[in-house]
Design an enzyme around this catalytic site. Structure first.
Site, PDB file in Angstrom:
ATOM      1  CE  LYS A 112      42.007  36.944  -8.225  1.00 36.59           C
ATOM      2  NZ  LYS A 112      41.028  37.631  -7.378  1.00 36.59           N
ATOM      3  CE  LYS A 194      39.518  35.853 -14.833  1.00 37.93           C
ATOM      4  NZ  LYS A 194      38.717  35.628 -13.698  1.00 37.93           N
ATOM      5  CE  LYS A 197      36.410  44.119 -11.392  1.00 29.79           C
ATOM      6  NZ  LYS A 197      36.075  43.204 -10.328  1.00 29.79           N
TER       7      LYS A 197
HETATM    8  P1  TYM Z   1      34.649  39.368 -10.463  1.00 31.65           P
HETATM    9  O1  TYM Z   1      34.638  40.712  -9.842  1.00 31.65           O
HETATM   10  O2  TYM Z   1      35.950  38.787 -10.876  1.00 31.65           O
HETATM   11  O3  TYM Z   1      33.705  39.351 -11.716  1.00 31.65           O
HETATM   12  C1  TYM Z   1      32.363  39.788 -11.612  1.00 31.65           C
HETATM   13  C2  TYM Z   1      31.504  39.043 -12.594  1.00 31.65           C
HETATM   14  O4  TYM Z   1      31.991  39.240 -13.917  1.00 31.65           O
HETATM   15  C3  TYM Z   1      32.262  37.987 -14.522  1.00 31.65           C
HETATM   16  N1  TYM Z   1      33.478  38.126 -15.344  1.00 31.65           N
HETATM   17  C4  TYM Z   1      33.538  37.811 -16.630  1.00 31.65           C
HETATM   18  N2  TYM Z   1      32.618  37.325 -17.484  1.00 31.65           N
HETATM   19  C5  TYM Z   1      33.003  37.129 -18.762  1.00 31.65           C
HETATM   20  N3  TYM Z   1      34.268  37.376 -19.210  1.00 31.65           N
HETATM   21  C6  TYM Z   1      35.219  37.858 -18.380  1.00 31.65           C
HETATM   22  N4  TYM Z   1      36.451  38.109 -18.816  1.00 31.65           N
HETATM   23  C7  TYM Z   1      34.872  38.100 -17.020  1.00 31.65           C
HETATM   24  N5  TYM Z   1      35.562  38.560 -15.947  1.00 31.65           N
HETATM   25  C8  TYM Z   1      34.679  38.565 -14.923  1.00 31.65           C
HETATM   26  C9  TYM Z   1      32.504  37.031 -13.374  1.00 31.65           C
HETATM   27  O5  TYM Z   1      32.275  35.704 -13.757  1.00 31.65           O
HETATM   28  C10 TYM Z   1      31.510  37.528 -12.357  1.00 31.65           C
HETATM   29  O6  TYM Z   1      30.226  37.020 -12.616  1.00 31.65           O
HETATM   30  N6  TYM Z   1      34.150  36.120  -6.800  1.00 31.65           N
HETATM   31  C11 TYM Z   1      33.389  37.017  -7.619  1.00 31.65           C
HETATM   32  C12 TYM Z   1      32.536  37.999  -6.834  1.00 31.65           C
HETATM   33  C13 TYM Z   1      31.631  37.324  -5.874  1.00 31.65           C
HETATM   34  C14 TYM Z   1      30.439  36.637  -6.184  1.00 31.65           C
HETATM   35  C15 TYM Z   1      29.929  36.169  -4.941  1.00 31.65           C
HETATM   36  C16 TYM Z   1      29.757  36.395  -7.373  1.00 31.65           C
HETATM   37  C17 TYM Z   1      31.817  37.258  -4.524  1.00 31.65           C
HETATM   38  N7  TYM Z   1      30.791  36.567  -3.976  1.00 31.65           N
HETATM   39  C18 TYM Z   1      28.754  35.455  -4.879  1.00 31.65           C
HETATM   40  C19 TYM Z   1      28.568  35.655  -7.292  1.00 31.65           C
HETATM   41  C20 TYM Z   1      28.080  35.205  -6.070  1.00 31.65           C
HETATM   42  C21 TYM Z   1      34.357  37.801  -8.456  1.00 31.65           C
HETATM   43  O7  TYM Z   1      35.484  38.004  -8.110  1.00 31.65           O
HETATM   44  O8  TYM Z   1      33.858  38.321  -9.553  1.00 31.65           O
END
Ligand code: TYM
Length: 329
Positions: A112, A194, A197
């Site tokens: 990032k 992947k 967003k």
């Molecule tokens: P984020 O917002 O990037 O993604 C949210 C959830 O979606 C999953 N995900 C995917 N799974 C499969 N294929 C993809 N292309 C894909 N893109 C995203 C992510 O693995 C995630 O489960 N850091 C985290 C948010 C967060 C969090 C936490 C999660 C903050 N604190 C504590 C769990 C526990 C994030 O940015 O997710």
């Protein structure tokens, strides 16, 4: 005693099919059997610059998507991270025990932060706040997609550091739950990236609130290759394998059976069927989302009520840690 499940999505932009298949769809199954907390990571969102109006919209619309997908506020605690200040306080304490070297290894930061020196300190410390999100509720299980694995390992490491420092098992080590065929859904335009967003190409992802026409167009335009037929070869045909994984995750049909069904046919038939399967899955979510967004006050009330419940649990853990560190509480 029921185990505790915690997970969240970053409240930026529109949630997509990767978020649904990698995370939210697994959460739904857990609501009956566990104490679940599903939050909106809005503090994580500001690790990169956000327009305030867009951030507010993202928080509320992500809450609407949670509910429209079937996360039930009567069963699960739903709240924005920023409404429970104990997350940030615990993150500060964790910042003080986490070696910088551990954070330098995080691949998401490397991906990032194009220029590490001008990236925010918040972006660098992002996984520490994530550890606080998890450990403040003493979560047993954290269901996420594959991309969060390294962050979840760091949360376990931080839990270990605190337990050793306090000579007490304050934190149990949270278990990552990364299961199914859809733990890493790839971009529709590039099978090596992947679905995300933040991808500048709108056609690279299916948003959960895309209309049927948009979904059909995006699937039609999804990258394929010059090889005839449908086969599952993730190494050599990553884009096709990704489409098969999406098909399989949405229908429960194995990749072998999908290939058997389409291998002699034309590829466009496979794509048309896949588009229909996605549309059938997302249509009810989109219409419920649209209904919920008519009454954003109701959504804010749900978030406030969730935050109140979360705060009670979080404050208890924070006080425990503060006491162990020598603060006067
Ligand atoms: P984020 O917002 O990037 O993604 C949210 C959830 O979606 C999953 N995900 C995917 N799974 C499969 N294929 C993809 N292309 C894909 N893109 C995203 C992510 O693995 C995630 O489960 N850091 C985290 C948010 C967060 C969090 C936490 C999660 C903050 N604190 C504590 C769990 C526990 C994030 O940015 O997710």
């Amino acid at each position: 005693m029921k185990k505790t499940v915690l997970s969240g999505v970053q409240a930026t932009g529109s949630l997509h099919l990767g978020n649904y298949l990698g995370a939210i769809s697994n959460w739904l199954k857990m609501q009956e059997d566990y104490n679940c907390l599903f939050f909106l990571a809005d503090l994580h969102a500001i690790t990169v610059d956000q327009n305030p109006a867009d951030l507010k919209h993202s928080i509320i619309s992500s809450a609407a998507i949670y509910l429209a997908s079937g996360i039930d506020p009567k069963k699960s605690i739903i709240f924005p991270q920023s409404m429970v200040s104990a997350h940030s306080e615990l993150a500060w304490i964790f910042n003080c025990v986490t070696p910088i070297g551990w954070l330098k290894r995080m691949t998401q930061f490397k991906d990032k932060a194009a220029n590490a020196d001008s990236a925010s300190l918040g972006l660098f410390a992002y996984p520490v706040l994530m550890a606080a999100d998890i450990l403040i509720y003493k979560a047993d299980l954290v269901p996420t997609g594959e991309d969060q694995k390294q962050h979840l390992e760091l949360a376990r490491d931080i839990a270990g550091v605190i337990n050793r420092k306090c000579q007490n098992e304050i934190f149990k080590l949270p278990e990552p739950l990364i299961t199914g065929v859809a733990t890493r859904i790839m971009s529709l335009k590039d099978g090596s990236k992947k679905m995300s967003k933040s991808d500048a190409q709108e056609n690279s992802r299916i948003n959960l609130i895309d209309s049927p026409d948009v979904i059909l167009e995006k699937i039609k335009k999804a990258k394929t290759d010059n090889i005839q037929g449908v086969s599952y070869e993730p190494e050599t045909r990553p884009e096709i394998a990704n489409l098969i994984n999406i098909y399989s995750a949405l229908t429960g049909i194995s990749s072998e059976d999908i290939i058997a069904k389409y291998d002699s046919g034309v590829f466009s038939k496979f794509k048309m069927d896949l588009a229909e399967i996605i549309i059938d899955k997302l249509n009810p979510i989109r219409s419920e989302y649209e209904r919920l967004m008519q009454n954003t006050d109701y959504l804010v009330d749900i978030l406030k009520a969730g935050a109140e419940r979360a705060e009670k649990i979080a404050t208890k853990t924070l006080d425990e840690i503060k006491t162990s560190f020598g603060f006067v509480v």
